[in-house]
Design a protein around this motif. Structure first.
Motif, PDB file in Angstrom:
ATOM      1  N   LYS A  21      -2.704  -0.170 -17.873  1.00 26.12           N
ATOM      2  CA  LYS A  21      -2.518  -0.136 -16.426  1.00 26.12           C
ATOM      3  C   LYS A  21      -3.096   1.194 -15.895  1.00 26.12           C
ATOM      4  CE  LYS A  21       1.235  -1.219 -13.387  1.00 26.12           C
ATOM      5  NZ  LYS A  21       2.655  -1.030 -13.193  1.00 26.12           N
ATOM      6  N   PRO A  22      -3.908   1.136 -14.848  1.00 22.73           N
ATOM      7  CA  PRO A  22      -4.514   2.389 -14.352  1.00 22.73           C
ATOM      8  C   PRO A  22      -3.547   3.163 -13.455  1.00 22.73           C
ATOM      9  CG  PRO A  22      -5.368   0.525 -13.126  1.00 22.73           C
ATOM     10  CD  PRO A  22      -4.410  -0.048 -14.134  1.00 22.73           C
ATOM     11  N   ASP A  23      -2.482   3.679 -14.060  1.00 27.66           N
ATOM     12  CA  ASP A  23      -1.457   4.358 -13.262  1.00 27.66           C
ATOM     13  C   ASP A  23      -1.235   5.807 -13.688  1.00 27.66           C
ATOM     14  OD1 ASP A  23      -0.317   3.968 -15.705  1.00 27.66           O
ATOM     15  OD2 ASP A  23       1.305   2.659 -15.016  1.00 27.66           O
ATOM     16  N   GLY A  24      -2.074   6.279 -14.608  1.00 27.02           N
ATOM     17  CA  GLY A  24      -1.958   7.676 -15.034  1.00 27.02           C
ATOM     18  C   GLY A  24      -0.976   7.888 -16.173  1.00 27.02           C
ATOM     19  N   TYR A  25      -0.285   6.810 -16.606  1.00 27.36           N
ATOM     20  CA  TYR A  25       0.682   6.987 -17.694  1.00 27.36           C
ATOM     21  C   TYR A  25       0.067   6.725 -19.065  1.00 27.36           C
ATOM     22  CZ  TYR A  25       4.018   7.686 -14.039  1.00 27.36           C
ATOM     23  OH  TYR A  25       4.665   8.222 -12.956  1.00 27.36           O
ATOM     24  N   THR A  26      -1.180   6.292 -19.086  1.00 28.13           N
ATOM     25  CA  THR A  26      -1.903   6.159 -20.353  1.00 28.13           C
ATOM     26  C   THR A  26      -3.257   6.826 -20.169  1.00 28.13           C
ATOM     27  OG1 THR A  26      -0.866   3.999 -20.657  1.00 28.13           O
ATOM     28  CG2 THR A  26      -2.688   4.535 -22.127  1.00 28.13           C
ATOM     29  N   ILE A  27      -3.481   7.877 -20.957  1.00 28.85           N
ATOM     30  CA  ILE A  27      -4.771   8.563 -20.881  1.00 28.85           C
ATOM     31  C   ILE A  27      -5.343   8.674 -22.301  1.00 28.85           C
ATOM     32  CG2 ILE A  27      -4.269   9.818 -18.743  1.00 28.85           C
ATOM     33  CD1 ILE A  27      -3.662  12.303 -20.460  1.00 28.85           C
ATOM     34  N   LEU A  28      -6.597   9.036 -22.379  1.00 24.84           N
ATOM     35  CA  LEU A  28      -7.289   9.070 -23.679  1.00 24.84           C
ATOM     36  C   LEU A  28      -7.894  10.440 -23.920  1.00 24.84           C
ATOM     37  CD1 LEU A  28      -8.752   7.480 -26.119  1.00 24.84           C
ATOM     38  CD2 LEU A  28     -10.658   7.217 -24.509  1.00 24.84           C
TER      39      LEU A  28
ATOM     40  N   ALA B 242      -9.168   8.416 -18.229  1.00 26.39           N
ATOM     41  CA  ALA B 242      -8.094   7.525 -17.777  1.00 26.39           C
ATOM     42  C   ALA B 242      -8.738   6.163 -17.517  1.00 26.39           C
ATOM     43  CB  ALA B 242      -7.475   8.088 -16.505  1.00 26.39           C
ATOM     44  N   PRO B 243      -7.915   5.100 -17.442  1.00 29.01           N
ATOM     45  CA  PRO B 243      -8.522   3.789 -17.177  1.00 29.01           C
ATOM     46  C   PRO B 243      -9.188   3.752 -15.807  1.00 29.01           C
ATOM     47  CG  PRO B 243      -6.219   3.560 -17.854  1.00 29.01           C
ATOM     48  CD  PRO B 243      -6.462   5.014 -17.635  1.00 29.01           C
ATOM     49  N   LYS B 244     -10.252   2.957 -15.701  1.00 32.60           N
ATOM     50  CA  LYS B 244     -10.948   2.788 -14.413  1.00 32.60           C
ATOM     51  C   LYS B 244      -9.941   2.298 -13.370  1.00 32.60           C
ATOM     52  CE  LYS B 244     -14.835   2.814 -12.246  1.00 32.60           C
ATOM     53  NZ  LYS B 244     -15.653   4.033 -12.254  1.00 32.60           N
ATOM     54  N   GLY B 245     -10.017   2.868 -12.192  1.00 31.73           N
ATOM     55  CA  GLY B 245      -9.130   2.417 -11.116  1.00 31.73           C
ATOM     56  C   GLY B 245      -7.863   3.249 -10.976  1.00 31.73           C
ATOM     57  N   THR B 246      -7.708   4.265 -11.818  1.00 30.65           N
ATOM     58  CA  THR B 246      -6.545   5.156 -11.669  1.00 30.65           C
ATOM     59  C   THR B 246      -6.667   5.835 -10.305  1.00 30.65           C
ATOM     60  OG1 THR B 246      -6.552   5.505 -14.061  1.00 30.65           O
ATOM     61  CG2 THR B 246      -5.296   7.084 -12.743  1.00 30.65           C
ATOM     62  N   PRO B 247      -5.593   5.786  -9.470  1.00 28.98           N
ATOM     63  CA  PRO B 247      -5.707   6.317  -8.104  1.00 28.98           C
ATOM     64  C   PRO B 247      -6.098   7.795  -8.047  1.00 28.98           C
ATOM     65  CG  PRO B 247      -3.642   5.126  -8.418  1.00 28.98           C
ATOM     66  CD  PRO B 247      -4.269   5.240  -9.763  1.00 28.98           C
TER      67      PRO B 247
ATOM     68  N   VAL C  17       0.845  -1.195   0.000  1.00 27.99           N
ATOM     69  CA  VAL C  17       0.000   0.000   0.000  1.00 27.99           C
ATOM     70  C   VAL C  17       0.879   1.243   0.000  1.00 27.99           C
ATOM     71  CG1 VAL C  17      -1.622   1.351   1.401  1.00 27.99           C
ATOM     72  CG2 VAL C  17      -2.009  -1.088   1.065  1.00 27.99           C
ATOM     73  N   LEU C  18       1.941   1.203   0.833  1.00 24.90           N
ATOM     74  CA  LEU C  18       2.849   2.343   0.910  1.00 24.90           C
ATOM     75  C   LEU C  18       3.505   2.602  -0.450  1.00 24.90           C
ATOM     76  CD1 LEU C  18       4.871   2.277   4.242  1.00 24.90           C
ATOM     77  CD2 LEU C  18       3.617   4.173   3.216  1.00 24.90           C
ATOM     78  N   ALA C  19       3.968   1.483  -1.057  1.00 21.31           N
ATOM     79  CA  ALA C  19       4.645   1.613  -2.351  1.00 21.31           C
ATOM     80  C   ALA C  19       3.691   2.197  -3.384  1.00 21.31           C
ATOM     81  CB  ALA C  19       5.145   0.253  -2.822  1.00 21.31           C
ATOM     82  N   LEU C  20       2.448   1.666  -3.409  1.00 22.94           N
ATOM     83  CA  LEU C  20       1.464   2.162  -4.371  1.00 22.94           C
ATOM     84  C   LEU C  20       1.139   3.622  -4.090  1.00 22.94           C
ATOM     85  CD1 LEU C  20      -1.098  -0.748  -4.763  1.00 22.94           C
ATOM     86  CD2 LEU C  20       0.434   0.182  -6.493  1.00 22.94           C
ATOM     87  N   GLY C  21       0.913   3.896  -2.779  1.00 22.46           N
ATOM     88  CA  GLY C  21       0.576   5.252  -2.367  1.00 22.46           C
ATOM     89  C   GLY C  21       1.680   6.215  -2.751  1.00 22.46           C
ATOM     90  N   ALA C  22       2.931   5.800  -2.466  1.00 22.84           N
ATOM     91  CA  ALA C  22       4.055   6.677  -2.749  1.00 22.84           C
ATOM     92  C   ALA C  22       4.149   6.944  -4.240  1.00 22.84           C
ATOM     93  CB  ALA C  22       5.339   6.035  -2.243  1.00 22.84           C
ATOM     94  N   SER C  23       3.957   5.885  -5.076  1.00 22.85           N
ATOM     95  CA  SER C  23       4.119   6.133  -6.495  1.00 22.85           C
ATOM     96  C   SER C  23       2.984   7.026  -7.006  1.00 22.85           C
ATOM     97  CB  SER C  23       4.210   4.825  -7.273  1.00 22.85           C
ATOM     98  OG  SER C  23       3.027   4.091  -7.102  1.00 22.85           O
ATOM     99  N   ALA C  24       1.781   6.858  -6.439  1.00 22.49           N
ATOM    100  CA  ALA C  24       0.677   7.726  -6.855  1.00 22.49           C
ATOM    101  C   ALA C  24       0.964   9.172  -6.437  1.00 22.49           C
ATOM    102  CB  ALA C  24      -0.634   7.240  -6.246  1.00 22.49           C
ATOM    103  N   GLN C  25       1.553   9.334  -5.218  1.00 25.05           N
ATOM    104  CA  GLN C  25       1.867  10.697  -4.753  1.00 25.05           C
ATOM    105  C   GLN C  25       2.945  11.343  -5.620  1.00 25.05           C
ATOM    106  OE1 GLN C  25       0.006  12.079  -2.689  1.00 25.05           O
ATOM    107  NE2 GLN C  25      -0.958  10.389  -1.599  1.00 25.05           N
ATOM    108  N   ASP C  26       3.927  10.526  -6.031  1.00 20.53           N
ATOM    109  CA  ASP C  26       5.059  11.066  -6.804  1.00 20.53           C
ATOM    110  C   ASP C  26       4.709  11.332  -8.265  1.00 20.53           C
ATOM    111  OD1 ASP C  26       6.478  10.776  -4.555  1.00 20.53           O
ATOM    112  OD2 ASP C  26       7.596   8.992  -5.194  1.00 20.53           O
ATOM    113  N   TYR C  27       3.606  10.773  -8.693  1.00 16.08           N
ATOM    114  CA  TYR C  27       3.204  10.866 -10.100  1.00 16.08           C
ATOM    115  C   TYR C  27       3.276  12.302 -10.606  1.00 16.08           C
ATOM    116  CZ  TYR C  27       0.052  10.978 -14.114  1.00 16.08           C
ATOM    117  OH  TYR C  27      -0.500  11.188 -15.346  1.00 16.08           O
TER     118      TYR C  27
END
Ligand code: ASP
Length: 322
Positions: A80-87, A252-257, A13-23
């Protein structure tokens, strides 16, 4: 064992949270569902350039064209719903659910919404040597030559398809349509005289009209646009109701933080305030949506309303694709 598992989950969770924060820590891909050089591509490039400033990472425009623009949304849905692919897409997000029986995405459930971008009128344009000089003559010409006249579009579900549908139903004459993977390549063929006429956004046609490369017969907006003051609307020339505005939006894909979505929304809103963007849009006849529409909620509501608006019109026209 349980403790280990909990610790593992916590660090995940921390890793995911951190990467979403750093995005974003790397380039963001903006998928355009039509060919390069067309109007959707133009809006994307103007927006991407300014969003790059706001995000601090390059927003790369990636064309993934298909007739009807149906492959781009599917690709983004499955990314991947990570914000690096948007439409970026237009009104087609609202018309394809009715037009296609086998669509592999649902605009209302498979995406997160960034916001509405702009609204763009369309123009009916003809190849350089097309004989008619005005709309009235064009209609007469089409009716008299319906066995040989050709209409270019970007496939079923494209704005150019929708506009053609409205135009042909308004003049009660159908002609052969020639589908392309975007109106960028269609425009090349029109300028080259391989097809007779088409309807495309002012974001693509303004330069060609001003440069005298194509003939223009009318605008699909209620009022004339400042960038093309001499071009009359279809409405003022008697084609009542032949009106359509092409709205663009970001997804963005469903589930993007949520933290990632917030940054995308902020970057889009910053871009739509950027004087360079507003100027470019104005020059191309596009109207930027007001700030209260540049939001996820406004896009979701607009999308739903547009799906409901177009479904009966399309069903009545009886046009479907598989
Ligand atoms: N204007 C095209 C359409 O008909 C799409 C494009 O090439 O941008 O939807």
């Amino acid at each position: 064992m349980l403790k280990k598992l909990m610790l593992g989950c916590a660090s995940l969770v921390l890793a995911l949270g951190a990467s979403a924060q750093d995005y974003p820590t790397r380039a963001v891909n903006m998928i355009v569902p039509y060919a390069a050089g067309g109007p959707t591509d133009t809006v994307a490039r103007v927006l991407a350039q300014s969003m790059t400033k706001a995000l601090g990472q390059t927003v790369v425009v990636e064309n993934r064209p298909s007739a009807g623009g149906v492959l781009g949304p599917e690709l983004v849905k499955n990314a991947k719903p990570d914000g690096y692919t948007i439409l970026i897409h237009h009104i087609g997000m609202a018309t394809t659910p009715t037009l296609y029986r086998q669509l592999r995405y649902n605009p209302l459930t498979d995406f997160e919404y960034v916001g509405l971008v702009n609204d763009v009128p369309m123009t009916i344009i003809g190849k350089p040597g097309l004989p008619p000089g005005n709309l009235k003559d064009l209609i007469a010409y089409i009716k008299a030559n319906k066995e040989k006249v050709t209409y270019a579009n970007a496939g079923i579900g494209a704005a150019s398809h929708l506009c053609g549908l409205l135009f042909m139903s308004a003049i009660q004459t159908d002609v052969l349509t020639v589908p392309y993977k975007g109106t960028g390549p269609a425009m090349n063929d029109l300028v080259g005289g391989q097809v007779d006429f088409m309807c495309d956004q002012t974001t693509s046609t303004t330069g060609q009209i001003k440069g005298g490369k194509v003939k223009v017969y009318g605008l699909t907006s209620k009022q004339r646009v400042a960038s093309l003051p001499d071009v009359p609307t279809l409405d003022e020339q008697g084609l009542k109701g032949a009106e359509v505005g092409i709205w663009h939006a970001l997804y963005a894909p469903k589930g993007t933080p949520k933290p990632v979505m917030d940054k995308l929304v902020g970057a889009m809103q910053a871009a739509l305030k950027d004087p360079a963007v507003t100027q470019k849009f104005t020059d191309l006849g596009a109207v930027t949506f007001p700030p209260d529409k540049q939001t996820p909620q406004a896009l979701q509501a607009h999308l739903k309303a547009e799906i409901d608006k177009w479904a009966p019109i399309i069903k009545k026209a009886g046009q479907y694709a598989d």
